[in-house]
Design an enzyme around this catalytic site. Structure first.
Site, PDB file in Angstrom:
ATOM      1  N   ASN A  24     -17.800 -21.589 -16.222  1.00 45.25           N
ATOM      2  CA  ASN A  24     -16.741 -22.623 -16.175  1.00 45.25           C
ATOM      3  C   ASN A  24     -17.213 -23.974 -16.702  1.00 45.25           C
ATOM      4  OD1 ASN A  24     -18.387 -23.157 -13.918  1.00 45.25           O
ATOM      5  ND2 ASN A  24     -16.682 -23.888 -12.661  1.00 45.25           N
ATOM      6  N   ASP A  36     -24.735 -20.933  -5.598  1.00 42.07           N
ATOM      7  CA  ASP A  36     -23.546 -21.663  -6.052  1.00 42.07           C
ATOM      8  C   ASP A  36     -23.902 -23.135  -6.321  1.00 42.07           C
ATOM      9  OD1 ASP A  36     -21.003 -22.219  -6.899  1.00 42.07           O
ATOM     10  OD2 ASP A  36     -20.024 -21.910  -4.968  1.00 42.07           O
TER      11      ASP A  36
HETATM   12  O1  DOR Z   1     -17.802 -25.634  -4.644  1.00 42.55           O
HETATM   13  C1  DOR Z   1     -17.617 -25.093  -5.730  1.00 42.55           C
HETATM   14  N1  DOR Z   1     -17.966 -25.683  -6.886  1.00 42.55           N
HETATM   15  N2  DOR Z   1     -17.042 -23.888  -5.768  1.00 42.55           N
HETATM   16  C2  DOR Z   1     -16.666 -23.295  -6.917  1.00 42.55           C
HETATM   17  O2  DOR Z   1     -16.147 -22.220  -6.876  1.00 42.55           O
HETATM   18  C3  DOR Z   1     -16.865 -23.981  -8.220  1.00 42.55           C
HETATM   19  C4  DOR Z   1     -17.947 -24.965  -8.120  1.00 42.55           C
HETATM   20  C5  DOR Z   1     -17.985 -25.928  -9.277  1.00 42.55           C
HETATM   21  O3  DOR Z   1     -17.898 -25.488 -10.433  1.00 42.55           O
HETATM   22  O4  DOR Z   1     -18.138 -27.130  -9.037  1.00 42.55           O
HETATM   23 ZN    ZN Z   2     -16.615 -19.899  -6.936  1.00 46.01          ZN
END
Ligand code: DOR
Ligand code: ZN
Length: 436
Positions: free
Chosen positions: A102, A313
């Site tokens: 992303n 994450d």
């Molecule tokens: O806390 C998050 N940040 N959850 C996600 O699913 C995406 C991520 C981000 O890209 O900042």
């Molecule tokens: Zn996510």
């Protein structure tokens, strides 16, 4: 050549937890034995210089493999880039990271996959493996060219950051997963149930006067994706599981033989919604922190193998974005440099998880499920490894962090238990907490 003397080896891939002498040569683990003499080592070195490390009181384990890292390059390099993120990785004990798709633009074609892979190689720290999107533009409609992206080096596919709302698109993606053999990583979050929520819906959100995200926003999609994986046989990986109901659903699906794996993030194992404060956005994350009961279920799920792996994450954001009012700040915690220490301190030292299970879940299991090198210190394996000092403590200080991000709940706090040497393919990349 490296000679680590009398170090405690944790290698769940060979059921090993014992003191050993470890020899590393030519980028690989050469030998592991109970005690080596100087003559034996010199003979094996064949003229190569030997660097000896006193391993007493320390652990050596296979380098951690993080299947969920946001690196922000291309497009948002002010938050993080592939160089800063891969340096942060090795400072934190990770020798392989999977870079989420992303970015801006999103990684939805082979050229972009190759760009991320090459930037990782140029950086020369952790192995950086690109994740491609499932759908073109991450729009949730038409499928991206997954077979082509695999040829360019993609290790998995995900629209993470966004859920794939259309069940038929998800079903087709899982059909395609059988062609590539690679997992589809699902960010399970029903868009309509989540709405404009900023934290988990419950007593804490009511008290803070913030819109809540119900636990069902995650678990209804977990249930849907498990059914679709069961129907298609496609390889499904569930990202950042955070609720009791999701853990129960995964446990039942595994008992039926569904082709699924699941990850849990350190912050969901350590914190819960009660610890949130309207004036501090460091713990604002998606999925949001849950209840104490959820946290217990996650720890139990990780212990019994329902949850296969830990993943960070790592979600870097700028300080100015995170300084916005709670409802306007972005979701995410930057965690590559603190995650292992936090897990050590909060979960291993407290007796909730064994170090063996942590290494299995953060190295062996991701290597197996995603078909990656690493995850083992068997002779002949790449010497991706971590020397961990359980007694080393450090204040998490802005000046020391090599990530560009500062959005960690541990800033200014002291953590104990850190990697003090890290090797990638036998090359030392971190020594005494400094990235080389
Ligand atoms: O806390 C998050 N940040 N959850 C996600 O699913 C995406 C991520 C981000 O890209 O900042
Ligand atoms: Zn996510």
């Amino acid at each position: 050549m490296w000679w680590l003397k009398e170090v405690w080896v944790i290698d769940p891939s060979q059921n090993l937890s014992a003191p050993r002498d470890v020899l590393v040569k030519g980028g690989q683990v050469l030998e592991m034995s109970s005690a080596l003499t100087e003559e034996e080592v010199l003979e094996l070195a064949q003229g190569e210089q030997v660097e000896t490390i006193d391993g007493r009181g320390k652990f050596i384990f296979p380098g951690l493999i993080d299947v969920h890292t946001h690196l922000r390059e291309p497009g948002q390099e002010e938050k993080e880039d592939i160089l800063s993120g891969s340096r942060a990785a090795v400072r934190g004990g990770f020798t392989t990271i999977l870079a989420m798709a992303n970015t801006q633009p999103v990684i939805d074609n082979r050229a972009l996959v190759e760009f991320v892979r090459l930037q990782g190689e140029r950086a020369g720290y952790a192995h950086v493996l690109p994740i491609g999107t499932v759908t073109k533009g991450m729009q949730g409609g038409e499928l991206a060219e997954m077979v082509d992206m695999k040829a360019g080096g993609a290790a998995a596919f995900s629209d993470d950051g966004k859920n794939i709302q259309n069940a038929e698109v998800m079903r087709l993606a899982l059909e395609y997963a059988k062609l590539t053999g690679l997992p589809i990583i699902s960010h399970c979050e029903d868009k309509d149930l989540a709405g404009e929520g900023q934290m988990r819906r419950g007593m804490a959100s009511a008290r803070m006067g913030l819109k809540g995200i119900p636990a069902s926003a995650e678990s209804v999609i977990v249930a849907r994706d498990l059914l679709l994986a069961e129907e298609t046989g496609g390889k499904l990986h569930l990202a950042h599981i955070s609720t009791t109901e999701s853990v129960d659903l995964i446990r039942q699906a595994k008992a039926r033989g569904v082709n699924v794996s699941a990850e849990v993030n350190p912050h969901h194992l350590i914190f819960c919604e009660e610890e949130l404060s309207i004036t501090d956005t460091a713990l604002k994350v998606n999925p949001p922190l849950g209840s104490r009961r959820d946290r217990e279920s996650l720890i139990e799920g990780l212990r019994d193998g329902t949850l296969d792996m830990i993943a960070t994450d790592h979600a870097p954001h700028t300080q100015s974005e995170k300084a916005r009012p709670f409802a306007e700040a972005p979701f995410g915690i930057a965690s590559l440099e603190t995650a292992l220490s936090a897990v050590w301190q909060y979960l291993v030292l407290s007796g909730r998880l064994s170090l063996d299970r942590v290494i299995e879940a953060w190295s062996v299991s991701p290597a197996k499920r995603f078909g990656l090198p690493g995850g083992s210190l068997k002779p002949g394996a790449p010497a991706d490894m971590v020397l961990f000092d359980p007694d080393y403590s450090e204040v998490i200080d802005s000046a020391q962090l090599v990530s560009k991000a500062r959005n960690t709940p541990f800033l200014g706090k002291t953590l104990q238990g850190f990697p003090v040497m890290v090797w990638v393919e036998g090359r030392l990349v971190q020594r005494n907490r400094s990235v080389i």
